[in-house]
Write an enzyme that holds these catalytic residues in place. Sequence first.
Site, PDB file in Angstrom:
ATOM      1  N   LYS A   1     -38.031  17.849 -51.498  1.00 30.94           N
ATOM      2  CA  LYS A   1     -39.108  18.748 -51.954  1.00 30.94           C
ATOM      3  C   LYS A   1     -40.345  17.948 -52.327  1.00 30.94           C
ATOM      4  O   LYS A   1     -41.307  18.498 -52.863  1.00 30.94           O
ATOM      5  CB  LYS A   1     -38.656  19.540 -53.183  1.00 30.94           C
ATOM      6  CG  LYS A   1     -37.442  20.414 -52.944  1.00 30.94           C
ATOM      7  CD  LYS A   1     -37.099  21.161 -54.229  1.00 30.94           C
ATOM      8  CE  LYS A   1     -35.722  21.810 -54.138  1.00 30.94           C
ATOM      9  NZ  LYS A   1     -35.224  22.186 -55.454  1.00 30.94           N
TER      10      LYS A   1
ATOM     11  N   ARG B   1     -30.647   2.080 -52.429  1.00 32.72           N
ATOM     12  CA  ARG B   1     -31.034   1.729 -51.061  1.00 32.72           C
ATOM     13  C   ARG B   1     -32.271   2.548 -50.732  1.00 32.72           C
ATOM     14  O   ARG B   1     -32.304   3.752 -50.952  1.00 32.72           O
ATOM     15  CB  ARG B   1     -29.913   2.052 -50.079  1.00 32.72           C
ATOM     16  CG  ARG B   1     -30.438   2.079 -48.645  1.00 32.72           C
ATOM     17  CD  ARG B   1     -29.381   1.943 -47.621  1.00 32.72           C
ATOM     18  NE  ARG B   1     -28.733   0.641 -47.698  1.00 32.72           N
ATOM     19  CZ  ARG B   1     -27.877   0.232 -46.765  1.00 32.72           C
ATOM     20  NH1 ARG B   1     -27.582   0.991 -45.729  1.00 32.72           N
ATOM     21  NH2 ARG B   1     -27.298  -0.943 -46.884  1.00 32.72           N
TER      22      ARG B   1
ATOM     23  N   ARG C   1     -20.801   2.038 -45.204  1.00 36.50           N
ATOM     24  CA  ARG C   1     -19.937   1.099 -45.927  1.00 36.50           C
ATOM     25  C   ARG C   1     -20.516   0.680 -47.270  1.00 36.50           C
ATOM     26  O   ARG C   1     -19.777   0.528 -48.233  1.00 36.50           O
ATOM     27  CB  ARG C   1     -19.554  -0.090 -45.044  1.00 36.50           C
ATOM     28  CG  ARG C   1     -20.620  -1.052 -44.711  1.00 36.50           C
ATOM     29  CD  ARG C   1     -20.334  -1.703 -43.389  1.00 36.50           C
ATOM     30  NE  ARG C   1     -20.736  -0.839 -42.320  1.00 36.50           N
ATOM     31  CZ  ARG C   1     -20.079  -0.673 -41.180  1.00 36.50           C
ATOM     32  NH1 ARG C   1     -18.957  -1.303 -41.001  1.00 36.50           N
ATOM     33  NH2 ARG C   1     -20.546   0.118 -40.251  1.00 36.50           N
ATOM     34  N   THR C   2     -21.834   0.504 -47.357  1.00 43.93           N
ATOM     35  CA  THR C   2     -22.383   0.018 -48.620  1.00 43.93           C
ATOM     36  C   THR C   2     -22.192   1.055 -49.732  1.00 43.93           C
ATOM     37  O   THR C   2     -21.783   0.727 -50.840  1.00 43.93           O
ATOM     38  CB  THR C   2     -23.872  -0.328 -48.470  1.00 43.93           C
ATOM     39  OG1 THR C   2     -24.018  -1.239 -47.393  1.00 43.93           O
ATOM     40  CG2 THR C   2     -24.417  -0.965 -49.725  1.00 43.93           C
TER      41      THR C   2
ATOM     42  N   HIS D   1     -30.838  -7.640 -49.073  1.00 47.06           N
ATOM     43  CA  HIS D   1     -29.576  -6.944 -49.271  1.00 47.06           C
ATOM     44  C   HIS D   1     -28.628  -7.957 -49.906  1.00 47.06           C
ATOM     45  O   HIS D   1     -27.712  -8.460 -49.267  1.00 47.06           O
ATOM     46  CB  HIS D   1     -29.050  -6.458 -47.911  1.00 47.06           C
ATOM     47  CG  HIS D   1     -27.924  -5.472 -47.996  1.00 47.06           C
ATOM     48  ND1 HIS D   1     -27.325  -5.120 -49.187  1.00 47.06           N
ATOM     49  CD2 HIS D   1     -27.278  -4.772 -47.025  1.00 47.06           C
ATOM     50  CE1 HIS D   1     -26.364  -4.235 -48.936  1.00 47.06           C
ATOM     51  NE2 HIS D   1     -26.317  -4.020 -47.638  1.00 47.06           N
TER      52      HIS D   1
END
Lengths: 310, 193
Positions: free
Chosen positions: A83, A105, A55-56, A133
């Site tokens: 990598k 995030r 959702r974010t 958050h």
Amino acid sequence: MKRHLISAADLSRDDALLILDTADELAKISERSIKKLPTLRGRTVVNLFFEDSTRTRISFEAAAKRLSADVINFSAKGSSVSKGESLKDTALTLEAMGADAVVIRHGASGAPHRLATWVRGSVVNAGDGTHEHPTQALLDAFTMRRRLGSLDGRKITIVGDVLHSRVARSNVLLLSTLGAEVTLVAPPTLFPVSVDSWPCQISYDLDAVLPKSDVVMMLRVQRERMNAAFFPTEREYSRRYGLDRDRVARMPDEAIVMHPGPMNRGMEIAAEVADSPRSTIVEQVANGVTTRMAVLYLLLGGADLGGEIQ
Amino acid sequence: MVFSLADAISHAQSSARAVLEGPDINRALIRISHEILERTKGAQDIVLLGIPTRGVHLAHRLAAHIRQFEGRSVPVGSLDVTMYRDDLRLRPARALGRTELPADGIDGKIVVLVDDVLYSGRTVRSALDALNDLGRPQAVQLAALVDRGHRELPIRPDYVGKNLPTSKSEIVKVYLEENDGRDAVLLLKEDEK
């Protein structure tokens, strides 16, 4: 407002109210047939997601697109991060591409803070480790304000896995800035050590707090972050800290039930409670887009605040 | 440009020139109401949309006059144009005003935009863009309490309270009872702002 949004503590009361008032106006956009404003035309927003999110990420993407910004989605899977590219090199790449805002995030607490020293654009924290958050806290405050009016003096109870929750910390900081009285409820093992310094009350007894709550916010039990036995069994946790029909009956009539998602139905919240009219869980998702539009507009919509790379 | 009432009064007492006083503003609005009725054949199908903040108060006053003359109430709304402005990048992000459309919307209606001062025309351009996203009016007209000239875009008003020749260094300030506690239009010199 500051140039970045990294912690809910970055926001003064006036900043927070400005974001919520702006979101109130922008909420009308989602009811229109043309859900788009030209405001951020030509600006680039990069969604930099090192952790899974539904959702974010979608919410930030929708918010940026409704403001006509160009959106570049980046997820760690399938990128050069797998990598072994470092966060700094990734940041420099984004910088070279001219990102006006980076929504990040990351699994490590403090990653957005580091990123902010490497890029010229605004950094928006979309969840870092177990730290913060802030846009979730803003959308929660927005949802509460729409249902209950002003948050001054409101009693808000946040229940569950506070230890691993970035949502809890951001909410405590923001809601206390907005004048609400926050009580955290959890088993003693799920409180962080520093919780005494937070601007809130704490309790171990959910049933004692429920009758005095205007809002009950359930937190997800974050099994993926649990590296020890924090409670004996799921069943025991659910018995003492889960929100079921009987507990909802003990709440005041006007009180609402919130959950930031994703839910463990039957664990911290009973399915019938999650789907009841008192639950704002679906509203929270819709309000997320609106609130993030307000944040992006206020960070990017005006004059360049002249950020320098440190 | 934020003025308190006390500032306004002290300006008025010192050197700022009051171009319109309360009764003048009232007469101008009554005349505009009649012109709207005339031009729109009795104000059928019109919607008055004020541009926040003072344009909204003016739109409500025009609607009240029209109701008085014709006994019919015309829908009034407000249209915030902040997100459509072309000068957003010149200043820090600003707070949004309120956009409220009448329940019937604006499709097929004659929209009369109402603002306090018409200057460069850029606000009106933003308003036209905003309308475009909200519906498809049959026609759009423009009413302004003061037209001070210096247009930067090909835009002209349909209804004007007062044409006020100004120099670019002057500032026109409109005070309305609903917002500022009194009605007046002042002309300030640059050094008095």
